[in-house]
Design a protein around this motif. Structure first.
Motif, PDB file in Angstrom:
ATOM      1  N   ALA A  31      -8.987  -7.197  -9.942  1.00 33.18           N
ATOM      2  CA  ALA A  31      -9.550  -6.744  -8.595  1.00 33.18           C
ATOM      3  C   ALA A  31      -9.167  -7.759  -7.731  1.00 33.18           C
ATOM      4  N   GLU A  32      -9.193  -8.861  -8.120  1.00 31.35           N
ATOM      5  CA  GLU A  32      -8.483  -9.914  -7.451  1.00 31.35           C
ATOM      6  C   GLU A  32      -7.216  -9.819  -6.908  1.00 31.35           C
ATOM      7  N   ARG A  33      -6.258  -9.432  -7.895  1.00 26.95           N
ATOM      8  CA  ARG A  33      -5.067  -9.259  -7.639  1.00 26.95           C
ATOM      9  C   ARG A  33      -4.660  -8.293  -6.748  1.00 26.95           C
ATOM     10  N   ARG A  34      -5.260  -7.060  -6.895  1.00 27.01           N
ATOM     11  CA  ARG A  34      -4.886  -5.668  -6.428  1.00 27.01           C
ATOM     12  C   ARG A  34      -5.853  -5.337  -5.164  1.00 27.01           C
ATOM     13  N   LEU A  35      -7.150  -5.667  -5.241  1.00 27.91           N
ATOM     14  CA  LEU A  35      -8.022  -5.342  -4.019  1.00 27.91           C
ATOM     15  C   LEU A  35      -8.506  -6.272  -2.986  1.00 27.91           C
ATOM     16  N   ALA A  36      -8.435  -7.605  -3.524  1.00 24.38           N
ATOM     17  CA  ALA A  36      -9.219  -8.610  -2.854  1.00 24.38           C
ATOM     18  C   ALA A  36      -8.668  -8.565  -1.412  1.00 24.38           C
ATOM     19  N   PRO A  37      -7.531  -8.313  -0.965  1.00 24.91           N
ATOM     20  CA  PRO A  37      -7.291  -8.370   0.471  1.00 24.91           C
ATOM     21  C   PRO A  37      -7.919  -7.517   1.393  1.00 24.91           C
ATOM     22  N   TYR A  38      -8.531  -6.500   0.722  1.00 26.10           N
ATOM     23  CA  TYR A  38      -9.209  -5.589   1.673  1.00 26.10           C
ATOM     24  C   TYR A  38     -10.558  -5.140   0.984  1.00 26.10           C
ATOM     25  N   TRP A  39     -10.710  -5.468  -0.386  1.00 24.60           N
ATOM     26  CA  TRP A  39     -12.274  -5.001  -0.797  1.00 24.60           C
ATOM     27  C   TRP A  39     -12.538  -6.156  -1.597  1.00 24.60           C
ATOM     28  N   SER A  40     -13.793  -6.798  -1.547  1.00 27.58           N
ATOM     29  CA  SER A  40     -14.534  -8.026  -2.268  1.00 27.58           C
ATOM     30  C   SER A  40     -15.450  -7.215  -3.453  1.00 27.58           C
ATOM     31  N   MET A  41     -15.202  -7.957  -4.432  1.00 22.53           N
ATOM     32  CA  MET A  41     -16.276  -7.731  -5.616  1.00 22.53           C
ATOM     33  C   MET A  41     -16.518  -8.990  -6.361  1.00 22.53           C
ATOM     34  N   THR A  42     -17.597  -9.083  -6.557  1.00 23.46           N
ATOM     35  CA  THR A  42     -17.940 -10.553  -7.325  1.00 23.46           C
ATOM     36  C   THR A  42     -18.279 -10.139  -8.426  1.00 23.46           C
ATOM     37  N   ARG A  43     -18.281 -11.315  -9.534  1.00 21.27           N
ATOM     38  CA  ARG A  43     -18.450 -11.189 -11.083  1.00 21.27           C
ATOM     39  C   ARG A  43     -19.478 -10.631 -11.420  1.00 21.27           C
ATOM     40  N   SER A  44     -20.704 -10.861 -10.463  1.00 16.03           N
ATOM     41  CA  SER A  44     -22.059 -10.343 -11.029  1.00 16.03           C
ATOM     42  C   SER A  44     -22.199  -8.838 -10.628  1.00 16.03           C
ATOM     43  N   GLU A 152      -1.414  -3.282   3.724  1.00 13.71           N
ATOM     44  CA  GLU A 152      -0.812  -3.086   5.289  1.00 13.71           C
ATOM     45  C   GLU A 152      -2.105  -3.297   6.119  1.00 13.71           C
ATOM     46  N   PHE A 153      -3.426  -2.535   5.537  1.00 15.54           N
ATOM     47  CA  PHE A 153      -4.640  -2.850   6.187  1.00 15.54           C
ATOM     48  C   PHE A 153      -5.067  -4.406   6.380  1.00 15.54           C
ATOM     49  N   ALA A 154      -4.698  -4.881   5.376  1.00 12.92           N
ATOM     50  CA  ALA A 154      -5.083  -6.270   5.078  1.00 12.92           C
ATOM     51  C   ALA A 154      -4.199  -7.232   6.189  1.00 12.92           C
ATOM     52  N   VAL A 155      -3.217  -6.709   6.081  1.00 13.02           N
ATOM     53  CA  VAL A 155      -2.192  -7.476   7.087  1.00 13.02           C
ATOM     54  C   VAL A 155      -2.597  -7.544   8.643  1.00 13.02           C
ATOM     55  N   ALA A 156      -2.896  -6.063   8.971  1.00 14.01           N
ATOM     56  CA  ALA A 156      -3.324  -5.611  10.510  1.00 14.01           C
ATOM     57  C   ALA A 156      -4.610  -6.403  10.569  1.00 14.01           C
ATOM     58  N   TYR A 157      -5.367  -6.419   9.369  1.00 17.94           N
ATOM     59  CA  TYR A 157      -7.004  -7.168   9.785  1.00 17.94           C
ATOM     60  C   TYR A 157      -6.835  -8.487  10.016  1.00 17.94           C
ATOM     61  N   HIS A 158      -5.913  -9.113   9.255  1.00 21.85           N
ATOM     62  CA  HIS A 158      -5.752 -10.718   9.536  1.00 21.85           C
ATOM     63  C   HIS A 158      -5.327 -10.866  10.784  1.00 21.85           C
ATOM     64  N   LYS A 159      -4.047 -10.112  11.278  1.00 26.04           N
ATOM     65  CA  LYS A 159      -3.461 -10.150  12.596  1.00 26.04           C
ATOM     66  C   LYS A 159      -4.414  -9.919  13.490  1.00 26.04           C
ATOM     67  N   ALA A 160      -5.293  -9.022  13.484  1.00 24.36           N
ATOM     68  CA  ALA A 160      -6.101  -8.723  14.328  1.00 24.36           C
ATOM     69  C   ALA A 160      -7.251 -10.081  14.646  1.00 24.36           C
ATOM     70  N   ALA A 161      -7.717 -10.605  13.487  1.00 28.02           N
ATOM     71  CA  ALA A 161      -8.635 -11.578  13.347  1.00 28.02           C
ATOM     72  C   ALA A 161      -7.884 -12.632  14.174  1.00 28.02           C
ATOM     73  N   LEU A 162      -6.674 -13.157  13.941  1.00 30.46           N
ATOM     74  CA  LEU A 162      -6.229 -14.293  14.612  1.00 30.46           C
ATOM     75  C   LEU A 162      -6.089 -13.988  16.165  1.00 30.46           C
ATOM     76  N   SER A 163      -5.592 -12.949  16.696  1.00 34.04           N
ATOM     77  CA  SER A 163      -5.664 -12.665  17.950  1.00 34.04           C
ATOM     78  C   SER A 163      -7.024 -12.861  18.441  1.00 34.04           C
ATOM     79  N   TRP A 164      -7.866 -12.050  17.988  1.00 31.88           N
ATOM     80  CA  TRP A 164      -9.517 -12.044  18.303  1.00 31.88           C
ATOM     81  C   TRP A 164      -9.909 -13.579  18.622  1.00 31.88           C
ATOM     82  N   LEU A 165      -9.429 -14.500  17.536  1.00 35.41           N
ATOM     83  CA  LEU A 165     -10.021 -16.000  17.580  1.00 35.41           C
ATOM     84  C   LEU A 165      -9.155 -16.648  18.783  1.00 35.41           C
TER      85      LEU A 165
END
Length: 172
Positions: A31-44, A152-165
């Motif tokens: 999950a960390e390797r494949r999904l973490a850039p756009y979906w969070s999952m905790t161990r619990s 690519e969603f994660a790429v766009a998200y982080h670009k947008a966050a940096l622009s917003w900041l």
């Protein structure tokens, strides 16, 4: 909860198990390797969902391994449930950004707190953007256009966050 009776975390676990049996720790790593850039999952969450999926007959337990690690494999019922989940309407996005929440209360921050908040958020998003771009490149190299598209969603998200900041107000 979706019509299938599985939540997104459970569905993600079923999706990951399409690659073969895995222990809870291996599922967390996948999950960390494949999904973490756009979906969070905790161990619990993972360890809470696995017994529920087993009880529903969507996964089966394998032989215990070293240190009592328990591998799980998706069943035919699990594959059918996952296919039905894929076909469901995903619903609305849930946005939970801890930086935006703190900025909403920016007037209550000291100038130093706000400066540190922006600096740490910029550092995080810059590093995450670089990592997501690398993952996109690797997914494309491996010919996995679907994984590349999700990343690519994660790429766009982080670009947008940096622009917003950059446009966020400074302390007054």
């Amino acid at each position: 909860m979706a019509e299938t009776g599985v939540n997104p975390t459970a569905a993600a676990l079923l999706g990951l198990l399409h690659d073969g049996p895995m222990t809870g720790g291996q599922l967390m790593a996948a999950a960390e390797r494949r999904l973490a850039p756009y979906w969070s999952m905790t161990r619990s969450q993972v360890y809470r969902e696995l017994p529920v999926l087993a009880e529903k007959g969507l996964v089966r337990l394998g032989k215990p391994g070293p240190r009592m690690s328990q591998p799980y494999a998706i069943t035919a019922a699990g594959k059918r449930t996952f296919s039905r989940w894929l076909a469901e309407n995903p619903g609305k996005d849930t946005i939970r950004n801890p930086v935006a929440l703190r900025i909403a209360f920016g007037s209550l921050h000291s100038a130093n707190q706000l400066k540190n908040l922006y600096a740490s958020a910029n550092e995080y998003h810059t590093e995450a953007l670089a990592a997501a771009r690398e993952q996109v490149k690797n997914a494309k190299k491996e010919g996995d256009n679907y994984d590349a598209s999700a990343l690519e969603f994660a790429v766009a998200y982080h670009k947008a966050a940096l622009s917003w900041l950059k446009a966020a107000p400074a302390a007054s």
